[in-house]
Design an enzyme around this catalytic site. Sequence first.
Site, PDB file in Angstrom:
ATOM      1  NE  ARG A 185       1.067   9.899  10.692  1.00 53.85           N
ATOM      2  CZ  ARG A 185       0.753   8.810  10.020  1.00 53.85           C
ATOM      3  NH1 ARG A 185      -0.361   8.185  10.283  1.00 53.85           N
ATOM      4  NH2 ARG A 185       1.532   8.369   9.072  1.00 53.85           N
TER       5      ARG A 185
ATOM      6  CE  LYS B  89      -1.620   1.579   4.091  1.00 51.02           C
ATOM      7  NZ  LYS B  89      -1.295   2.996   4.287  1.00 51.02           N
ATOM      8  CG  ASN B  90       2.620   2.728   3.526  1.00 48.67           C
ATOM      9  OD1 ASN B  90       1.424   3.004   3.393  1.00 48.67           O
ATOM     10  ND2 ASN B  90       3.202   2.636   4.708  1.00 48.67           N
TER      11      ASN B  90
ATOM     12  CG  ASP C 108       3.729   1.354   9.494  1.00 48.16           C
ATOM     13  OD1 ASP C 108       3.370   2.200  10.327  1.00 48.16           O
ATOM     14  OD2 ASP C 108       3.758   1.590   8.268  1.00 48.16           O
TER      15      ASP C 108
ATOM     16  CB  CYS D  66      -3.859  10.967  12.399  1.00 46.37           C
ATOM     17  SG  CYS D  66      -3.091   9.386  12.417  1.00 46.37           S
TER      18      CYS D  66
ATOM     19  NE  ARG E 270      -6.510   4.040   6.372  1.00 43.19           N
ATOM     20  CZ  ARG E 270      -5.517   4.387   7.187  1.00 43.19           C
ATOM     21  NH1 ARG E 270      -5.711   4.455   8.462  1.00 43.19           N
ATOM     22  NH2 ARG E 270      -4.323   4.687   6.713  1.00 43.19           N
TER      23      ARG E 270
HETATM   24  C1  UD1 Z   1       4.708   6.945   6.516  1.00 44.13           C
HETATM   25  C2  UD1 Z   1       3.873   5.707   6.299  1.00 44.13           C
HETATM   26  C3  UD1 Z   1       3.409   5.151   7.642  1.00 44.13           C
HETATM   27  C4  UD1 Z   1       4.596   4.943   8.576  1.00 44.13           C
HETATM   28  C5  UD1 Z   1       5.471   6.181   8.654  1.00 44.13           C
HETATM   29  C6  UD1 Z   1       6.775   5.951   9.398  1.00 44.13           C
HETATM   30  C7  UD1 Z   1       2.844   6.056   4.142  1.00 44.13           C
HETATM   31  C8  UD1 Z   1       1.607   6.366   3.372  1.00 44.13           C
HETATM   32  N1  UD1 Z   1       2.725   6.044   5.474  1.00 44.13           N
HETATM   33  O1  UD1 Z   1       3.871   7.920   7.132  1.00 44.13           O
HETATM   34  O2  UD1 Z   1       2.741   3.916   7.416  1.00 44.13           O
HETATM   35  O3  UD1 Z   1       4.134   4.640   9.871  1.00 44.13           O
HETATM   36  O4  UD1 Z   1       5.824   6.641   7.326  1.00 44.13           O
HETATM   37  O5  UD1 Z   1       7.499   4.923   8.820  1.00 44.13           O
HETATM   38  O6  UD1 Z   1       3.873   5.793   3.576  1.00 44.13           O
HETATM   39  N2  UD1 Z   1       7.049  14.638  10.826  1.00 44.13           N
HETATM   40  C9  UD1 Z   1       7.107  15.978  11.141  1.00 44.13           C
HETATM   41  N3  UD1 Z   1       6.798  16.890  10.171  1.00 44.13           N
HETATM   42  C10 UD1 Z   1       6.455  16.521   8.900  1.00 44.13           C
HETATM   43  C11 UD1 Z   1       6.399  15.158   8.595  1.00 44.13           C
HETATM   44  C12 UD1 Z   1       6.706  14.234   9.577  1.00 44.13           C
HETATM   45  O7  UD1 Z   1       7.421  16.356  12.268  1.00 44.13           O
HETATM   46  O8  UD1 Z   1       6.217  17.397   8.064  1.00 44.13           O
HETATM   47  C13 UD1 Z   1       7.340  13.625  11.867  1.00 44.13           C
HETATM   48  C14 UD1 Z   1       6.132  12.765  12.231  1.00 44.13           C
HETATM   49  O9  UD1 Z   1       5.311  13.396  13.185  1.00 44.13           O
HETATM   50  C15 UD1 Z   1       6.797  11.517  12.759  1.00 44.13           C
HETATM   51  C16 UD1 Z   1       8.055  11.393  11.869  1.00 44.13           C
HETATM   52  O10 UD1 Z   1       8.268  12.687  11.336  1.00 44.13           O
HETATM   53  O11 UD1 Z   1       7.207  11.704  14.087  1.00 44.13           O
HETATM   54  C17 UD1 Z   1       7.946  10.397  10.748  1.00 44.13           C
HETATM   55  O12 UD1 Z   1       6.742  10.616  10.026  1.00 44.13           O
HETATM   56  P1  UD1 Z   1       6.617  10.345   8.458  1.00 44.13           P
HETATM   57  O13 UD1 Z   1       7.775   9.513   7.994  1.00 44.13           O
HETATM   58  O14 UD1 Z   1       6.386  11.632   7.772  1.00 44.13           O
HETATM   59  O15 UD1 Z   1       5.302   9.486   8.380  1.00 44.13           O
HETATM   60  P2  UD1 Z   1       4.317   9.439   7.156  1.00 44.13           P
HETATM   61  O16 UD1 Z   1       5.079   9.751   5.916  1.00 44.13           O
HETATM   62  O17 UD1 Z   1       3.105  10.223   7.457  1.00 44.13           O
END
Ligand code: UD1
Length: 420
Positions: A121, A22-23, A307, A116, A399
Amino acid sequence: MYYLSIKGKQKLKGSIRISGAKNAALPLLAATLLSKNRVNISNIPNVVDVKTLLKLLDNLGSNSNIKDGIVSIDTTKVKSACANYDIVRKMRASILTLGPLLARFGHCEVSMPGGCAIGQRPIDLHLKALEQMGAKIELKQGYVVAKAPEGLKGTTIIFDKVTVTGSENILMAASMAHGVTKLVNVAKEPEVVQLCEFLRDGGVKIDGIGTTNLTIFGSYGELLDMKDIKVIPDRIEAGTYLCAGAITNSKITISDVNPKQMESITLKLEQMGFGFEMGENSITLLPAQKISASDIETSEYPGFPTDMQAQFMALCTQADGTSVIDERLFENRFMHVSELTRMGANIKLKGHSATVEGDMKLIGADVMATDLRASSALILAALVAEGTTKIHRIYHLDRGYEDLEGKFSALGANIERLEE
Ligand code: UD1
């Protein structure tokens, strides 16, 4: 609404096929917004998140159909650059349309993803990087309104934190930018690597693929000549089924996987006492003589994936001894703890750390799915619980897990989807 009814204390056996990730599918689909031709993406998982993104892309003006796990998508007629709240609120990953829409149209409006269950996030790193590329960004009535009428400009971006979808968003934006973008501290999850390969095969020169430093030579606003692609196997679905085998201490085989991408998961299971027969594209889990407790700390790839944290927590309730699980990525990813406790688990939470007592006798109960992976931990617990467990709100599971009951049933679990 549906719920899952699971009768526990059944050994598992047999073999199942793992679906496409999915990701990985989500960023590949978003990236088709950069394509000047129709693209076929195969091994697409039949899960709700993929359907949600396809609906969003179709709302923007794409034309797509799915048959036999292949999405054929043509985004050339997309005119609208507004991703509205109704769809974005259903799936956070809709934010993946921000980078490509802005790069292609020079403006876009994408609804902010809502709150969420696993923490705040934020998307500040996505926005900051686009601003560094010259975009003007405002937040208006819940929407990110972004403008770059002259096109995005290549520059050097250092991510303060490793972000998976943030890296993907900026990779897509940089592919159509004017000039060279250097990205430092990029996520190197296999899903990010596959997106790089898709963009590279579409004609974008990218140096450093598979590392944390990427150099992307933008196309100066030209759409890409994207080629068909097959989605990589879902390492999290695969890991979840390995944990199902492990918690029931059964021998099971998963096929259509990439064992190399699963090393942090298989190594942890090995530490806990399980054996493996590794094929080129398959993994057979062998029962443990004794399931040992193990400490776990989540981190970015190639570390232990957040995950898989909830599933291993369920497994640790059956281990010999006490395990400590440190969640390093998300501040509130322990929603499954209270539900596991209702089934008889003994888990103490302190900050981002959970102490899990092993050798617990779990008992079937009515429990609530809270987020995607937390819910799969409840299935695992139900497999070893005495009596029947009913898991409500299973739309979270739909999902991200294709044919969940079909696959668990094929392994011999006593599982049914019933209407409330
Ligand atoms: C993706 C995955 C999710 C997985 C996560 C971590 C997808 C669709 N989802 O989510 O399944 O659990 O990676 O491996 O691929 N952060 C910030 N600011 C930002 C973005 C992120 O502070 O702008 C922080 C987040 O709060 C978190 C960390 O960075 O603490 C990692 O998050 P991130 O890698 O961005 O997760 P997703 O991409 O949302």
